[in-house]
Motif scaffolding. Structure first.
Motif, PDB file in Angstrom:
ATOM      1  N   GLY A  23       5.147   3.264   1.953  1.00 31.99           N
ATOM      2  CA  GLY A  23       5.510   3.879   1.337  1.00 31.99           C
ATOM      3  C   GLY A  23       6.191   4.932   2.253  1.00 31.99           C
ATOM      4  O   GLY A  23       7.341   5.685   2.876  1.00 31.99           O
ATOM      5  N   ALA A  24       5.414   5.569   2.431  1.00 29.85           N
ATOM      6  CA  ALA A  24       5.067   6.856   2.899  1.00 29.85           C
ATOM      7  C   ALA A  24       5.609   6.929   4.550  1.00 29.85           C
ATOM      8  O   ALA A  24       5.741   7.586   5.120  1.00 29.85           O
ATOM      9  CB  ALA A  24       3.714   7.337   2.850  1.00 29.85           C
TER      10      ALA A  24
ATOM     11  N   PRO B 290       0.500  -0.780  -0.263  1.00 28.70           N
ATOM     12  CA  PRO B 290      -0.063  -0.216   0.579  1.00 28.70           C
ATOM     13  C   PRO B 290       0.452   1.140   0.211  1.00 28.70           C
ATOM     14  O   PRO B 290       1.492   1.135   0.298  1.00 28.70           O
ATOM     15  CB  PRO B 290      -1.015   0.059   1.289  1.00 28.70           C
ATOM     16  CG  PRO B 290      -0.578  -1.134   1.841  1.00 28.70           C
ATOM     17  CD  PRO B 290       1.092  -2.069   1.259  1.00 28.70           C
ATOM     18  N   ALA B 291       0.099   2.053  -1.020  1.00 27.97           N
ATOM     19  CA  ALA B 291       1.405   3.606  -0.727  1.00 27.97           C
ATOM     20  C   ALA B 291       1.466   4.439   1.198  1.00 27.97           C
ATOM     21  O   ALA B 291       2.555   4.932   1.089  1.00 27.97           O
ATOM     22  CB  ALA B 291       0.191   4.838  -1.217  1.00 27.97           C
ATOM     23  N   TRP B 292       0.174   3.714   1.512  1.00 32.53           N
ATOM     24  CA  TRP B 292       0.454   4.498   2.942  1.00 32.53           C
ATOM     25  C   TRP B 292       2.319   3.597   3.832  1.00 32.53           C
ATOM     26  O   TRP B 292       2.252   4.352   4.485  1.00 32.53           O
ATOM     27  CB  TRP B 292      -0.738   4.140   3.655  1.00 32.53           C
ATOM     28  CG  TRP B 292      -1.021   2.923   4.586  1.00 32.53           C
ATOM     29  CD1 TRP B 292      -1.722   2.396   3.971  1.00 32.53           C
ATOM     30  CD2 TRP B 292      -0.866   2.006   5.355  1.00 32.53           C
ATOM     31  NE1 TRP B 292      -2.278   0.764   4.450  1.00 32.53           N
ATOM     32  CE2 TRP B 292      -1.598   1.222   5.317  1.00 32.53           C
ATOM     33  CE3 TRP B 292       0.082   1.991   6.672  1.00 32.53           C
ATOM     34  CZ2 TRP B 292      -1.066  -0.370   6.546  1.00 32.53           C
ATOM     35  CZ3 TRP B 292       0.786   1.191   6.860  1.00 32.53           C
ATOM     36  CH2 TRP B 292      -0.684   0.216   6.696  1.00 32.53           C
TER      37      TRP B 292
END
Length: 191
Positions: free
Chosen positions: A66-67, A62-64
């Motif tokens: 990586g963030a 999920p992108a979160w």
């Protein structure tokens, strides 16, 4: 995909920060486990597998995540980072611990309280020992900032991560928090 991040299994990541190697596990609902700094990537992965086991997350990262990894790296560099919006999956965690964790997540960067203060803030006044036990079982330290909870008198208290109290003190130091008794004052007289 960032090659400095290893994804040894679906739902798992191991990455390096200036504090050491850290690891995360997640489900489709949110973060399920965070492992604080270890000396090697292999040690971080072993700790993660021992604590988190296999993940039920899908193969896509999920992108979160990586963030979150980028934010953890910034935090390790001493930046003020707010982790309160990170989705956390506390499936299987009892209501008392959920209350304690929710109250801890309200503490901002560099803000501390005592075990008794957190117990009261969570609606469980007087249960400071139980609060300490709940924090010792915290599955996602840093995101649920158990390092910001001190023993009475501003003493460091315990910490269940690798490195124990020294790791806790290092994290607090990053946030500008000094623990322990104040330095003794020395007066200078010009007689």
């Amino acid at each position: 995909m960032d090659t400095t991040i290893s994804y040894p299994r679906p739902g798992h990541a191991v990455f390096e920060t200036t504090l050491g190697f850290m690891a995360l596990a997640w489900s489709d609902a949110g973060l399920t486990r965070a492992c604080l700094p270890e000396k090697t990537a292999a040690a971080a992965e072993r700790r993660l597998l021992r604590l988190a086991g296999e993940s039920d997350a899908g193969r896509a990262v999920p992108a979160w995540i990586g963030a979150l990894i980028a934010d953890i790296r910034r935090y390790a560099e001493g930046e003020d980072v707010d982790f309160s919006a990170v989705p956390v999956d506390l499936a299987g965690v009892d209501e008392f611990r959920r209350d304690i964790y929710a109250a801890a997540r309200c503490l901002g960067y560099g803000e501390t309280t005592t075990y008794g203060g957190l117990a009261e803030k969570s609606g469980h006044k007087g249960l400071f020992r139980e609060t300490g036990a709940a924090l010792g079982a915290n599955p996602v330290p840093l995101v649920i900032p158990c390092h910001r909870i001190l023993a009475a008198g501003g003493k460091i208290g315990g910490f269940s991560a690798t490195g124990g109290s020294a790791t806790k003190e290092r994290m607090l130091s990053l946030e500008g928090v000094r623990t322990g008794p104040p330095p003794s004052a020395q007066a200078s007289f010009g007689f």
